[in-house]
Design an enzyme around this catalytic site. Structure first.
Site, PDB file in Angstrom:
ATOM      1  N   ASP A 109       0.837  -1.200   0.000  1.00  0.00           N
ATOM      2  CA  ASP A 109       0.000   0.000   0.000  1.00  0.00           C
ATOM      3  C   ASP A 109       0.873   1.251   0.000  1.00  0.00           C
ATOM      4  O   ASP A 109       1.983   1.250   0.544  1.00  0.00           O
ATOM      5  CB  ASP A 109      -0.921   0.022   1.226  1.00  0.00           C
ATOM      6  N   ARG A 110       0.368   2.310  -0.582  1.00  0.00           N
ATOM      7  CA  ARG A 110       1.114   3.556  -0.718  1.00  0.00           C
ATOM      8  C   ARG A 110       1.720   4.068   0.594  1.00  0.00           C
ATOM      9  O   ARG A 110       2.883   4.455   0.616  1.00  0.00           O
ATOM     10  CB  ARG A 110       0.206   4.614  -1.345  1.00  0.00           C
TER      11      ARG A 110
END
Length: 174
Positions: free
Chosen positions: A8-9
């Site tokens: 995830d970012r």
């Protein structure tokens, strides 16, 4: 280079890349066959009921909101999600967990830890009271263990956590 998986970012840490199409195919198959062990470090608020355990939930993704809902039993198109965890230590009001996803669902670790009352520090999407100063969350892809796709030798990739949230932890905890 080809990314073999993703994180995830707001998550930091190791991401596996393949240099060739042949290696990409082999590595992708290893992920499908669950022959890759990924270990994350998670700094959470709250404390799990046990020092270690297996989390089994069913996750249903809302594509519009980019979140997942967690269910304790099968529900509609929700997919089974399995994660193991172990408490490594406590620091201030946080617990440090070593976490291994068995399945590879979107937001799996974040949603499952939140579901047991242990949201990840800075993860306001899943229950943390506020963001971290750098907008990251205290989830770090620490190690990836697998067989080298060509040489067939054991390979362990490690990324040391860095940043303000991790710098205050005693070295003995990581």
């Amino acid at each position: 280079l080809h990314p073999v998986h993703r994180i995830d970012r707001p998550v930091s840490g190791a991401v596996l890349m393949a240099r060739t199409d042949k290696a990409l195919g082999r590595l992708t198959q290893m992920f499908r066959d669950k022959k890759v062990v990924k270990t994350y470090l998670a700094l959470v608020l709250g404390s799990p009921e046990r020092q270690s355990g297996v989390l089994r939930h069913f996750l249903l993704k809302d594509e519009q909101k980019n979140t997942v809902s967690v269910y304790n039993s099968p529900y509609r198109e929700a997919k089974e999600s399995i994660t193991t965890y172990k408490v490594i230590g406590q620091y201030d009001r946080f617990m440090l967990l070593s976490v291994q996803p068995v399945t590879g669902r979107s937001h799996q670790i974040r949603a499952q830890l939140s579901a047991i009352g242990c949201p990840i520090a800075g993860d306001v999407k899943y229950g943390a009271p506020g963001p971290l100063p750098d907008a990251s969350i205290a989830l770090h892809s620490h190690t990836i263990e697998l067989q080298h796709p060509v040489r067939q030798t054991p390979l362990v990739i490690t990324a040391a956590p860095s940043g303000r949230i991790w710098s205050g932890l005693p070295d003995s905890m990581i």
